[in-house]
Structure formats: structure tokens, C-alpha cells
Write a protein that holds these residues in place. Structure first.
Motif, PDB file in Angstrom:
ATOM      1  N   ASP A 170       0.846  -1.206   0.000  1.00  0.00           N
ATOM      2  CA  ASP A 170       0.000   0.000   0.000  1.00  0.00           C
ATOM      3  C   ASP A 170       0.881   1.256   0.000  1.00  0.00           C
ATOM      4  O   ASP A 170       0.616   2.228  -0.717  1.00  0.00           O
ATOM      5  CB  ASP A 170      -0.908   0.026   1.236  1.00  0.00           C
ATOM      6  CG  ASP A 170      -2.068  -0.958   1.144  1.00  0.00           C
ATOM      7  OD1 ASP A 170      -2.236  -1.582   0.084  1.00  0.00           O
ATOM      8  OD2 ASP A 170      -2.796  -1.094   2.147  1.00  0.00           O
ATOM      9  N   ASN A 191       1.734   4.243  -3.048  1.00  0.00           N
ATOM     10  CA  ASN A 191       1.152   5.552  -2.733  1.00  0.00           C
ATOM     11  C   ASN A 191       2.183   6.516  -2.162  1.00  0.00           C
ATOM     12  O   ASN A 191       1.905   7.270  -1.228  1.00  0.00           O
ATOM     13  CB  ASN A 191      -0.037   5.382  -1.784  1.00  0.00           C
ATOM     14  CG  ASN A 191      -1.228   4.712  -2.459  1.00  0.00           C
ATOM     15  OD1 ASN A 191      -1.983   5.352  -3.175  1.00  0.00           O
ATOM     16  ND2 ASN A 191      -1.359   3.407  -2.256  1.00  0.00           N
ATOM     17  N   ARG A 202      -6.293  -6.533  -4.521  1.00  0.00           N
ATOM     18  CA  ARG A 202      -6.291  -5.275  -3.759  1.00  0.00           C
ATOM     19  C   ARG A 202      -5.608  -4.148  -4.538  1.00  0.00           C
ATOM     20  O   ARG A 202      -5.905  -2.973  -4.316  1.00  0.00           O
ATOM     21  CB  ARG A 202      -5.574  -5.510  -2.415  1.00  0.00           C
ATOM     22  CG  ARG A 202      -5.497  -4.274  -1.516  1.00  0.00           C
ATOM     23  CD  ARG A 202      -4.833  -4.601  -0.189  1.00  0.00           C
ATOM     24  NE  ARG A 202      -4.627  -3.418   0.639  1.00  0.00           N
ATOM     25  CZ  ARG A 202      -5.513  -2.933   1.497  1.00  0.00           C
ATOM     26  NH1 ARG A 202      -6.678  -3.537   1.642  1.00  0.00           N
ATOM     27  NH2 ARG A 202      -5.246  -1.859   2.213  1.00  0.00           N
ATOM     28  N   TRP A 203      -4.691  -4.531  -5.426  1.00  0.00           N
ATOM     29  CA  TRP A 203      -3.926  -3.509  -6.147  1.00  0.00           C
ATOM     30  C   TRP A 203      -4.140  -3.685  -7.651  1.00  0.00           C
ATOM     31  O   TRP A 203      -3.272  -4.230  -8.365  1.00  0.00           O
ATOM     32  CB  TRP A 203      -2.438  -3.637  -5.804  1.00  0.00           C
ATOM     33  CG  TRP A 203      -2.184  -3.620  -4.323  1.00  0.00           C
ATOM     34  CD1 TRP A 203      -2.191  -2.528  -3.503  1.00  0.00           C
ATOM     35  CD2 TRP A 203      -1.897  -4.747  -3.471  1.00  0.00           C
ATOM     36  NE1 TRP A 203      -1.933  -2.903  -2.203  1.00  0.00           N
ATOM     37  CE2 TRP A 203      -1.741  -4.248  -2.154  1.00  0.00           C
ATOM     38  CE3 TRP A 203      -1.766  -6.114  -3.686  1.00  0.00           C
ATOM     39  CZ2 TRP A 203      -1.471  -5.079  -1.074  1.00  0.00           C
ATOM     40  CZ3 TRP A 203      -1.490  -6.941  -2.611  1.00  0.00           C
ATOM     41  CH2 TRP A 203      -1.344  -6.413  -1.325  1.00  0.00           C
ATOM     42  N   ASP A 217     -11.958  -4.344   8.013  1.00  0.00           N
ATOM     43  CA  ASP A 217     -12.724  -3.809   6.886  1.00  0.00           C
ATOM     44  C   ASP A 217     -13.080  -2.348   7.114  1.00  0.00           C
ATOM     45  O   ASP A 217     -13.789  -1.742   6.319  1.00  0.00           O
ATOM     46  CB  ASP A 217     -14.027  -4.610   6.703  1.00  0.00           C
ATOM     47  CG  ASP A 217     -13.733  -6.016   6.232  1.00  0.00           C
ATOM     48  OD1 ASP A 217     -12.721  -6.176   5.524  1.00  0.00           O
ATOM     49  OD2 ASP A 217     -14.492  -6.935   6.581  1.00  0.00           O
ATOM     50  N   VAL A 237     -11.924   1.705   8.658  1.00  0.00           N
ATOM     51  CA  VAL A 237     -11.050   2.779   8.185  1.00  0.00           C
ATOM     52  C   VAL A 237      -9.731   2.706   8.942  1.00  0.00           C
ATOM     53  O   VAL A 237      -9.646   2.108  10.019  1.00  0.00           O
ATOM     54  CB  VAL A 237     -11.702   4.163   8.402  1.00  0.00           C
ATOM     55  CG1 VAL A 237     -12.958   4.289   7.561  1.00  0.00           C
ATOM     56  CG2 VAL A 237     -12.008   4.396   9.878  1.00  0.00           C
ATOM     57  N   ASP A 244      -6.995  -0.139   6.400  1.00  0.00           N
ATOM     58  CA  ASP A 244      -8.176   0.321   5.672  1.00  0.00           C
ATOM     59  C   ASP A 244      -8.355  -0.548   4.427  1.00  0.00           C
ATOM     60  O   ASP A 244      -7.404  -1.117   3.904  1.00  0.00           O
ATOM     61  CB  ASP A 244      -7.918   1.778   5.252  1.00  0.00           C
ATOM     62  CG  ASP A 244      -9.179   2.518   4.877  1.00  0.00           C
ATOM     63  OD1 ASP A 244      -9.561   3.428   5.628  1.00  0.00           O
ATOM     64  OD2 ASP A 244      -9.762   2.188   3.819  1.00  0.00           O
ATOM     65  N   ALA A 245      -9.582  -0.635   3.956  1.00  0.00           N
ATOM     66  CA  ALA A 245      -9.821  -1.360   2.710  1.00  0.00           C
ATOM     67  C   ALA A 245      -9.198  -0.618   1.530  1.00  0.00           C
ATOM     68  O   ALA A 245      -8.957  -1.201   0.470  1.00  0.00           O
ATOM     69  CB  ALA A 245     -11.318  -1.522   2.494  1.00  0.00           C
ATOM     70  N   GLU A 246      -8.940   0.666   1.708  1.00  0.00           N
ATOM     71  CA  GLU A 246      -8.411   1.495   0.629  1.00  0.00           C
ATOM     72  C   GLU A 246      -6.893   1.679   0.825  1.00  0.00           C
ATOM     73  O   GLU A 246      -6.445   2.278   1.814  1.00  0.00           O
ATOM     74  CB  GLU A 246      -9.128   2.858   0.669  1.00  0.00           C
ATOM     75  CG  GLU A 246      -8.612   3.890  -0.300  1.00  0.00           C
ATOM     76  CD  GLU A 246      -8.595   3.379  -1.741  1.00  0.00           C
ATOM     77  OE1 GLU A 246      -7.552   3.493  -2.382  1.00  0.00           O
ATOM     78  OE2 GLU A 246      -9.643   2.852  -2.190  1.00  0.00           O
ATOM     79  N   ALA A 276      -4.642   3.638  -0.434  1.00  0.00           N
ATOM     80  CA  ALA A 276      -4.145   5.011  -0.304  1.00  0.00           C
ATOM     81  C   ALA A 276      -4.334   5.526   1.126  1.00  0.00           C
ATOM     82  O   ALA A 276      -3.511   6.306   1.635  1.00  0.00           O
ATOM     83  CB  ALA A 276      -4.856   5.931  -1.296  1.00  0.00           C
ATOM     84  N   ALA A 277      -5.402   5.094   1.779  1.00  0.00           N
ATOM     85  CA  ALA A 277      -5.671   5.540   3.148  1.00  0.00           C
ATOM     86  C   ALA A 277      -4.634   4.946   4.114  1.00  0.00           C
ATOM     87  O   ALA A 277      -4.229   5.596   5.088  1.00  0.00           O
ATOM     88  CB  ALA A 277      -7.083   5.145   3.567  1.00  0.00           C
TER      89      ALA A 277
END
Lengths: 358, 147
Positions: A199, A203, A241-242, A287, A289, A339-341, A343-344
Motif C-alpha cells: 500500500d 502511494n 487489492r492492487w 474492513d 477505516v 483500511d480497505a483502501e 491510499a488511506a
């Protein structure tokens, strides 16, 4: 020329292992050889890979550790990888007699020559460390037979001994950095070390490792972190995921359980080889934040000493134990819900690094 | 009334069971690892006080006296708690009795935690056992002597 299979049966000299290293060096002169000066765990090392096919696997894993050309500086040690079949050698021994022998599922570690030589034998490979010189000969039966695990970490568990001989300590953990300030990512297998590392890589942060890195204590009491391998592996179901790098993974062949990524091939500019460790992260897959809460040094220590069957190490010495204790005493530790995201996650890690720097 | 075992624990002095056991102080807590058993332990703040005194050569009775004086806690409870803790550290092979302990003095006694007295606790992290995948130690080799 004598071959390694003859050398291992020679009980007269060094249990045969001095001869193995000589044979590897001589054999490496007979075929196409690739050389690169690298800095491994802070020490200058000459990397020699004999055999084009083997070099295609090994060189990208260490390319980011390359040293600038310095004609007047010589490497302290040599790590030689040899494609035994390309060099015309015979099959490698499945096991060797040793003075001290430790065996596991598909591997054997043993000492020879009054403890001077430490060897690791697996199916299709033999790696020998000369503890007097710190040099290594890594013989692979055939480049095309390498598993993804071998491609990702071609020095296998011998890396921990090489680190020790360099005055560093191999750690089961990941490492990312921003402007030379690093966060060590620790915890048991499946806790999110690799997820966090990738991640961050995708990013804007620098990547030093996802599962096997080294630390060294400086004379000022701070800790430097070192990249050992420019590779990362995940279970195939995780690559989704990516999506932006979906085609960059080498998916596992039968016998492999994980897919391989060489981060240097997708983001060479974000490959770093050293940083100052200023934070320890203990990730947790959720799952929700991204959330980071500071945790106790003892929790950090517990995560740090986690090990896995893949990275299993020899019993730690008191010096290593106390070094872990000093690292966790001196370095703020954060429990991070991922986080699921992606970038976060990277933004959260960057915030932590910013916070510990100011 | 204390058992014979407790009386032994209170009268004896102890040392770290080296080299199998290693311990360190991390932010007021003690982490202990028994490498032979692959087990991992933690001592809370008061437990860490007791441990430091054990490592400096105090016997159980001396430790209890210091704890009572420092925290103002009930002497009978403290003596029972200390005896229990020492017995646990023996049971887990973390310490071994010292035959002829060196005399200790108040001047060299370790500093103690501020705050309230709570019964000292040895936490056994048994869930760590599978994660400490240590193999036996490698035989040492000295490149200088070649042995």
C-alpha cells in the motif's frame, strides 16, 4: 575440476566445504557471470551470479542495493550464486554429514570444518557460508527449477547468519520510509505486513521490505533499518487489492503458495536500502477505516519476536533479545487497523512518520 | 499460615536461570523468555519491582518488607503474594535458587514503582509458543581463533 559432490564426500579438508566454495568460484569463471557491488545490511558485498538464467532471477532482487562505482573500495565479502547445471556440475547432495546437524521439512542446516562452514541444503540448492570470511556460495541445481520462494529470498534462512556476520540483525518484518525516516512493520504471519508495505509503495512511500529486513544499532543508540530483498510475496487472492499492478505479479506455479512481485520493476525510484527507524507499526487487517493508536512497548516487543515457519530463526542470543528490548523502549509503537483502501493506509503511515519526525 | 514451599520461597534467594532464560525491562514491565521451552512471560509494575529485587539478591522476606514499607500495604497479603509469585517463577523455570547469596543492602535496592499496590502478576503468553519458532542455537564460531 573437482565438483561439489566430490567435495562433500571429502572428509579430509574442511568437511569438503572449503572445496565447495573453491569449486563454485572456479565454475563461475566458466560461464557468463554477472557482477554487482551492493551494500547488504550496511556492508559492502560483491554479488556474483554465474549463469544468465539464474542472474535473471537473482539480480532484480538485489539491484536496488547497488553501490555507486568506487574503484578504490573493495568489497568485504563475496556472495556467489551459481547455476550448477549451466556450469556443467552434477546434482547437488540432498544432505550432508556435518558436525552439527539440524533437519526440518525439506531442509537441513549443518556445520563443517570445526564450525567454520555453515551449510543449508534444500531440494535443488546448497548454500554455504564461510564464517571466517563472511563469503557465501549459493549453488542452485538449475535456474528454471527455482520456486517463487527461492526467487523472492534466494539466500533463504542463511540471510540471518549473513546479517549477524555484518553486525546486523535479521527481522521478520516489513520496512517503509519517507525521506529516510522509516517505520518497521511487525507481527505474525497474515497480520498485514505485506499489505501495508505494498500500500505504501504504491502511494508515495519508499519500500525496503515486506517480510525480511535487517536492523543495526548505531553508536548513538538509534536504529538503522536495511533492505535485504527487493521482492514481496502474497497469497494469490490478495493481488486484487492492487488492480493497477495486477499484471506485474508472477503467479504461483504448482508447489508455490504465493505470487511474487519485484517492486523495483514497477517503482524503481521508490526502492530504498537504508533508513532510520523512528516508528514501529503492528498492523491488523480490518474492513474499517485506517486507525492508529499508540500501544505499549511490551506489545511492540511481542509483535517483534513473532516468527514464522518460513522465517524461522536460530534461538536468539541474549544480545539480540536485549537489542529488541532497546528498540521497543526507544521507538514509539502504533497498533494500526488497516483500511480497505490502500491510499488511506499509506496516508496513515505517512502521518505517523510525520508525527514522529516533528 | 504459609506452606513449607512458601516458607522456602520466602527464605531463599534466586538468580536468572541462564542461559535458558533471558529478561529485560521494557518501560516498567519485565519481559522474560524461556528459550528452552519456547515460552514468553510478562511481569506488571509491582511484579517488575519484585523481579528487580530478586535479581539483586533479596530473598522473599526482604522483598516483602520493602514492598510493605514502600506501598503501605497489608503485610500478610504482601507476603502471600510474593510467595506465590516466586513459586510461579520457579515453576516456569525462570529462576533458580542461589546456594550462597551475596548480602544485599538497602543502599543498593532497586527503585520501586510509584502508585498503589496491586498483587504482582506473572502473565504467561502461551499463545506465543507457536510463534517463537526458534531452532536450537548455532554452535558458536570465532573467526579470529578459528574455533
Amino acid at each position: 575440476m573437482r565438483h561439489w559432490h566430490e567435495a562433500t564426500s571429502d572428509a579430509r579438508a574442511d568437511g569438503g566445504f572449503g572445496a565447495i566454495m573453491d569449486a563454485a568460484a572456479i565454475a563461475s569463471q566458466r560461464i557468463a557471470t554477472h557482477r554487482l557491488d551492493i551494500r547488504l545490511a550496511g556492508e559492502r558485498v560483491e554479488l556474483v551470479v554465474a549463469g544468465d538464467d539464474l542472474a535473471a532471477h537473482v539480480m532484480p532482487v538485489f539491484a536496488h542495493l547497488a553501490e555507486p562505482d568506487s574503484p578504490n573500495v573493495t568489497a568485504e565479502r563475496t556472495v556467489t550464486f551459481l547455476d550448477a547445471r549451466a556450469a556443467g556440475g552434477a546434482a547437488l547432495p540432498a544432505s550432508t554429514d556435518g558436525e552439527w546437524v539440524l533437519q526440518g521439512d525439506g531442509w537441513q542446516v549443518s556445520t563443517h570444518g570445526n564450525g567454520r562452514y555453515l551449510s543449508e541444503v534444500r531440494d535443488g540448492s546448497l548454500i554455504c557460508l564461510d564464517r571466517a570470511t563472511g563469503s557465501v556460495a549459493a549453488l542452485f541445481e538449475a535456474a528454471e527449477g527455482l520456486s517463487l520462494a527461492d526467487r523472492a529470498r534466494p539466500l533463504q534462512r542463511m540471510m540471518s547468519q549473513i546479517c549477524l556476520s555484518c553486525g546486523a540483525q535479521n527481522i521478520h518484518g516489513g520496512l517503509v520510509a519517507r525521506d529516510g525516516v522509516g517505520a518497521l512493520i511487525v507481527g505474525g504471519s497474515g497480520r498485514g505486513k505485506t499489505t501495508t508495505s505494498i500500500d505504501c509503495l504504491l502511494n508515495g512511500l519508499d519500500f525496503l521490505g515486506d517480510d525480511s529486513v535487517a536492523i543495526r544499532e548505531t553508536e548513538h543508540g538509534s536504529f538503522s533499518g536495511y533492505s535485504l530483498y527487493g521482492s514481496t510475496r502474497v497469497h494469490p487472492h490478495q493481488v486484487a487489492r492492487w488492480p493497477e499492478i495486477l499484471d506485474d505479479w508472477r503467479m504461483p506455479a504448482p508447489g508455490d503458495d504465493k505470487a511474487l512481485l519485484l517492486p523495483g520493476t514497477i517503482a524503481a525510484g521508490r526502492m530504498a536500502r537504508q533508513c532510520e527507524i523512528r516508528a514501529i507499526l503492528v498492523p491488523r487487517i480490518t474492513d474499517g477505516v485506517f486507525r492508529a493508536i499508540m500501544t505499549s512497548p511490551r506489545a511492540s516487543f511481542s509483535a517483534l519476536v513473532h516468527d514464522s515457519e518460513e522465517t524461522r530463526r536460530f534461538q536468539m542470543s541474549p544480545a539480540e533479545f536485549h537489542r529488541f528490548a532497546r528498540l521497543t523502549r526507544e521507538t514509539p509503537c502504533f497498533l494500526c487497523d488497516l483500511d480497505a483502501e490502500p491510499a488511506a493506509v499509506a496516508a496513515g503511515v505517512a502521518d505517523i512518520l510525520r508525527e514522529v519526525t516533528t | 499460615m504459609q506452606s513449607i514451599e512458601s516458607e522456602g520461597a520466602m527464605a531463599g534467594s534466586f538468580r536468572l536461570n541462564e542461559p535458558a532464560v533471558i529478561a529485560d525491562d521494557i518501560d516498567g514491565e519485565i519481559v522474560i523468555m524461556n528459550l528452552e521451552r519456547g515460552s514468553y512471560y510478562g511481569l506488571d509494575a509491582v511484579g517488575a519491582d519484585v523481579w528487580r529485587m530478586m535479581m539483586s539478591g533479596d530473598n522473599g522476606a526482604q522483598i516483602a518488607d520493602r514492598i510493605v514499607a514502600h506501598f503501605g500495604a497489608d503485610a500478610d497479603h504482601v507476603r502471600a503474594d510474593i510467595a506465590t509469585l516466586i513459586a510461579k517463577t520457579l515453576e516456569h523455570g525462570l529462576v533458580v535458587p542461589v546456594e550462597s547469596p551475596a548480602p544485599n543492602s538497602t543502599d543498593t535496592a532497586p527503585e520501586m514503582t510509584a502508585g498503589q499496590y496491586n498483587a504482582p502478576e506473572l502473565t504467561v503468553y502461551s499463545d506465543m509458543k507457536d510463534l517463537l519458532a526458534f531452532d536450537p542455537p548455532l554452535p558458536a564460531y570465532d573467526p579470529v581463533s578459528g574455533k
